[in-house]
Scaffold this active site. Structure first.
Site, short mmCIF file in Angstrom:
data_model
loop_
_atom_site.label_atom_id
_atom_site.label_comp_id
_atom_site.label_asym_id
_atom_site.label_seq_id
_atom_site.Cartn_x
_atom_site.Cartn_y
_atom_site.Cartn_z
N LYS A 273 -33.64 26.33 31.93
CA LYS A 273 -34.81 27.59 32.12
C LYS A 273 -36.00 26.89 32.40
CE LYS A 273 -36.61 31.16 29.54
NZ LYS A 273 -36.75 32.11 28.34
N ASP A 278 -44.23 33.16 30.40
CA ASP A 278 -43.77 34.12 30.19
C ASP A 278 -44.46 35.51 29.62
OD1 ASP A 278 -41.69 36.19 30.04
OD2 ASP A 278 -40.71 35.12 28.30
N LYS A 285 -44.86 41.52 26.28
CA LYS A 285 -44.89 40.96 25.05
C LYS A 285 -45.97 41.32 24.17
CE LYS A 285 -42.73 36.46 26.01
NZ LYS A 285 -41.39 36.75 25.29
N ASP A 296 -42.19 28.10 27.83
CA ASP A 296 -40.88 28.68 28.03
C ASP A 296 -39.96 28.01 29.30
OD1 ASP A 296 -39.08 30.60 27.43
OD2 ASP A 296 -39.91 32.10 28.69
N ASP A 355 -38.29 41.16 29.76
CA ASP A 355 -38.66 40.11 28.87
C ASP A 355 -37.10 39.29 28.49
OD1 ASP A 355 -40.17 38.19 27.41
OD2 ASP A 355 -39.93 39.33 25.51
N GLU A 357 -35.68 37.60 30.71
CA GLU A 357 -35.78 36.98 32.18
C GLU A 357 -34.93 35.82 32.28
OE1 GLU A 357 -38.14 34.23 30.32
OE2 GLU A 357 -38.12 36.42 29.85
N ARG A 359 -32.24 34.54 31.39
CA ARG A 359 -30.87 34.42 31.28
C ARG A 359 -30.50 34.82 32.83
NH1 ARG A 359 -29.74 38.96 27.18
NH2 ARG A 359 -31.56 37.59 26.18
#
Length: 511
Positions: A273, A278, A285, A296, A355, A357, A359
């Site tokens: 990933k 993010d 967030k 991230d 959020d 994201e 996956r």
């Protein structure tokens, strides 16, 4: 990076600025560890008593400096705690040695050369001390300023990392010791590469810049690299990557970087990933949760580093890394909660929370990696806060579609000193991701959210392919004070596990 040498010198004769010795907590107080005999002799056999007078207890990571006694070439003795002393006939745990060497290296910032006289029973112990010293000496200074925009002061010796670590009592001509040192240098260099990438500010490391880093490393180490830009992603139908990245000015990338060996008969695919920043997207967030979100992309950094390490070590296994790179930002063009994305696999996903994201980008990469039918796929991601709640900040979770494979990865992680824990994949949690409008939703039940994320990813793994998922959300980025060989900031979590997995695969030890 800190230079590493193997030395036959004793702690008394080594010409260095400091000599590092180990001490432990014994039943009756401080115990001097093997390797420090010459130093203890110089103190008249009273090194432990002197250290206790100074408040030392032998606790793990505890560092005590004192002036050297007559008869020692080095002017400073640094005693580092190894924790509980082992029982009679037992040796010191390699992770204890690794952490102790790391603590000592950090305490020796500004030192040119230090001799490490820690317990060395064999080449494995030498490797642990070497790794700890090289990782503990890490420092990220690329953005330090001397006040005139010229970057860090080159002559700021006091804040410079330890320049050279000499591993005392090693056998520089012994093949096993030599190989252990060479492996430690390559491994530490790649872990520190991952740390550098994680620590880079997101205005300098967007998906395009990350891809350029991979291209540069591929050229240097003879790796094969392919970069899919936004046009190629659109043409290929990578809806997850495009959906996550469409709100950002910096477009997404999918990078394939591969180490191939002419004699390899097994292939390991690693998927990372790589969300270079993010914000949470439209599902923004809250305040207090954005500040460290440059980290991230830690999964992609770990995968990238592991592939390069495999090449540097010449492992007889094909290792392919897939870096799913995107920036998750809110804007007028960003994906909205309620949107439906068509993934590379053809499946449709209802996005209930932008959020969630990671996956989505991983799903596309997992499907693409599956097309090459590797023997196994392992994905690595800072995927869920739920995993941090479950396992804390130092332990990553392992999920898999094969129990034996999950167990093997857990054992490997523990062997190399990375804390991990096998997690279940309860089938009943899949129903929570049912969508009234799409094949699946990107959110399910709140309780067990880390497990739900794993079940989502499983949907995009090719049939019959062994797969594991490492959720490194806890240990990937350390916000507290440094400890052992773990610095503040990016840690390089999972690199050691992935490299040892590749070594095991090359040796045919995974069945």
């Amino acid at each position: 990076m800190t230079a590493l040498t193997l030395s036959t010198s004793s702690a008394a004769t080594v010409r260095a600025d400091a000599v590092v010795v180990g001490v432990a907590k014994g039943a009756k107080g401080v115990v001097v560890a093997p390797g420090a005999e010459a130093v203890d002799k110089a103190f008249g056999g009273k090194l432990a008593a002197v250290l206790e007078t100074l408040g030392a207890s032998g606790a793990e990571g505890e560092v005590t400096k004192l002036p050297a006694a007559d008869g020692l070439k080095a002017p400073v003795v640094l005693a580092v705690g190894l924790g509980e002393a082992p029982g009679k006939g037992d040796g010191y745990d390699t992770e204890a040695l690794r952490r102790a060497a790391g603590s000592a290296a950090r305490a020796l910032t500004g030192t040119k050369k230090a001799g490490f006289a820690l317990p060395l029973e064999d080449a494995e112990a030498a490797a642990a001390v070497s790794e700890g010293a090289l990782l503990g000496a890490y420092s990220f200074t690329a953005y330090r300023s001397n006040g005139n925009g010229q970057g860090a002061k080159k002559n700021d010796a006091k804040s410079a990392p330890l320049a050279e670590a000499a591993i005392l009592g090693a056998k520089p001509r012994d093949k096993e010791f030599k190989a252990a040192a060479e492996r430690a240098q390559a491994l530490a260099a790649e872990i520190n590469r991952a740390r550098d990438l994680i620590n880079m500010p997101p205005n300098d490391l967007d998906p395009k810049a990350f891809a350029a880093e991979a291209q540069a490393a591929a050229k240097e180490f003879g790796l094969k690299v392919e970069v899919l830009d936004e046009k190629a992603l659109k043409k290929g139908g990578y809806g997850g990557l495009l959906g996550v990245g469409q709100g950002a000015e910096a477009p997404p990338r999918l990078v394939r970087i591969a180490h191939t060996h002419p004699k390899a008969d097994r292939t390991l695919a690693l998927v990372g990933k790589g969300i270079t920043y993010d914000s949470g997207g439209i599902s923004l967030k809250p305040a207090g949760h954005n500040e460290t979100m440059k980290c991230d992309m830690s999964g992609a950094a770990a995968v990238f580093a592991a592939v390069v390490a495999a090449a540097r070590l010449g492992l007889q296994v094909n290792v392919t890394g897939w870096l799913a790179l995107a920036e998750n930002m809110p804007s007028g063009s960003a994906t909205r909660p309620g949107d439906v994305l068509t993934m590379y696999s053809g499946k449709t996903v209802e996005v209930l929370n932008t959020d969630a994201e990671g996956r989505l980008v991983l799903a596309d990469a997992l499907t693409r990696a599956s097309e090459e039918t590797p023997d196994a796929i392992v994905d690595v991601a800072t995927l869920t806060g739920a995993m941090v709640l479950a396992l804390g900040n130092r332990t990553f979770g392992i999920m898999a579609n094969d129990d034996a494979f999950r167990t093997s990865i857990h054992e490997i992680a523990e062997e190399v000193g990375e804390q991990s824990w096998p997690m279940p994949m309860p089938a009943e949690l899949r129903k929570g991701m049912d969508s009234p409008v799409a094949d699946i939703a990107n959110m399910g039940e709140r309780m067990g959210g880390g497990l739900v994320a794993g079940l989502f990813l499983k949907e995009f793994v090719g049939e019959g392919i062994t797969w594991a998922h490492l959720d490194i959300a806890g240990p990937a980025f350390h916000e507290g004070a440094p400890w052992g060989y773990t610095p503040k900031g990016g840690t390089g979590s999972a690199v050691r596990t992935l490299v040892r997995l590749a070594e095991r695969t090359a040796a045919g030890d995974l069945g």
